[in-house]
Scaffold this active site. Sequence first.
Site, PDB file in Angstrom:
ATOM      1  CB  SER A  21     -49.406 107.354  80.395  1.00 31.86           C
ATOM      2  OG  SER A  21     -49.660 106.154  80.825  1.00 31.86           O
ATOM      3  N   GLY A  52     -52.689 110.027  67.686  1.00 28.01           N
ATOM      4  CA  GLY A  52     -51.725 110.925  66.622  1.00 28.01           C
ATOM      5  C   GLY A  52     -52.817 111.234  64.810  1.00 28.01           C
ATOM      6  N   GLY A  85     -52.654 105.919  65.542  1.00 27.91           N
ATOM      7  CA  GLY A  85     -53.424 105.781  66.601  1.00 27.91           C
ATOM      8  C   GLY A  85     -54.010 107.235  66.842  1.00 27.91           C
ATOM      9  CE1 TYR A 125     -45.620 105.018  76.964  1.00 28.14           C
ATOM     10  CE2 TYR A 125     -46.138 104.625  79.134  1.00 28.14           C
ATOM     11  CZ  TYR A 125     -45.985 105.192  77.622  1.00 28.14           C
ATOM     12  OH  TYR A 125     -48.032 105.174  77.539  1.00 28.14           O
ATOM     13  N   GLY A 144     -46.464 112.418  65.400  1.00 28.21           N
ATOM     14  CA  GLY A 144     -46.493 111.151  65.828  1.00 28.21           C
ATOM     15  C   GLY A 144     -48.210 110.482  65.037  1.00 28.21           C
ATOM     16  CB  ALA A 145     -49.300 113.099  62.630  1.00 28.40           C
TER      17      ALA A 145
END
Length: 301
Positions: free
Chosen positions: A146, A27, A25, A171, A21-22
Site C-alpha cells: 500500500s 481479490g 474487491g 495499518y 481474500g477473494a
Amino acid sequence: MTGWTADQIPDQRGRVAVVTGATSGLGLVTATELARHGAHVVLAVRNTAAGDEVARRIGGDVEVRELDLASLGSVREFAAKLRADHTTVDLLVNNAGVVLLGPRRTSADGLELQLATNMLGHFALTGLLLDTLSAATSARVVSLSSITHKRAHLDFDDLMSERDYRASPAYGRSKLATTLFGLELDRRLRATSSPVISVLAHPGLTRTNLTPRAWEHRGRLGRVIARGGLLVTQSVEQGTLPQLLAATGPDVRGGQFFGPSGLGETRGRVVEARLGPEARDPAVARRLWTAAEELTGVRYL
C-alpha cells in the site's frame, strides 16, 4: 507496460493459483481474471458461504477453501490440506487484508490484528506452501502493499503496538511489514537459486470497501479522500491491474514492485512503483524476518 490491461494476461491453463481474500474487491477481480484466463483458482476465504457464491459467479475451474489469516492454526490447516490435494502451486496471491478503526484488537494468537492478518498470516502461509511452490516450473508469490507503507516505521520494541496504538498508523506498519517481507523473500529465494520469485504490488487509491477505513483518520486529506472517494479513487478493476501484472506478466522479475503511475501513485496505468525509505533497508527486513519466524513458528530459507 504502457496501457497494460487484463486482456493481456497470458493463458493460465494448467496453473494452480491461490488467492487470499477473494470474496470482494481486489481479490475478487484477481480471482475472476485468473479463472477467465484458464487457471485453476483456489479461493482462500474466511467465509466459505460467500466464497461459494463468488465461485458460482466466476464460473470456470474454481474451488473454495476456508482460511482465516488471523489464526495460525487455520493457516496451518489450510496449507496442510492444500498440499495434500495439490502437488504444485504456481501462484500465491497474498491479497487479503483488514483495516481497523477504534481500539486495538488482537488475533486468535494474541497478535495485533492488522499485522497478524496483513503480514504474519501471509508470512506463515507462504512458508508452509514454499515446497509446493518450488515444485512448479515458474511459481510466483505476489504480496499486496500500500502507499501507506511509505510513511510507516517499525518499532521492534513495540511491534505489537501495545504501548502506542492508533489504528491508521498500525495499518501502515502492517503494509510496511508486508513490503519488507516480499522483498526479503525474493532476496532469500535468489540466494538459494529457487525457481520461485516474489513480487509486490499496490493498488493506489481504489474504491474497495477498505479504502474509507484506511484514509479517514489520516488528517484533513484523509477525511476528504474517505468522504469523496469517487473523485480521487479509481475503479477496483483498474486498481487490481498492478497485482495482475505482477502475477502473470511474462517479463516480470523477482523483487519488482508495481503500482499506478499518476497523482502520487494513487491511480492510473501500471508502472514500477517507488519504495518507501524503510522498505529499502535490508537490515530492517532481516530483523523483521527473524521476528516473524519467532511470532509464527514458521521457519524457512
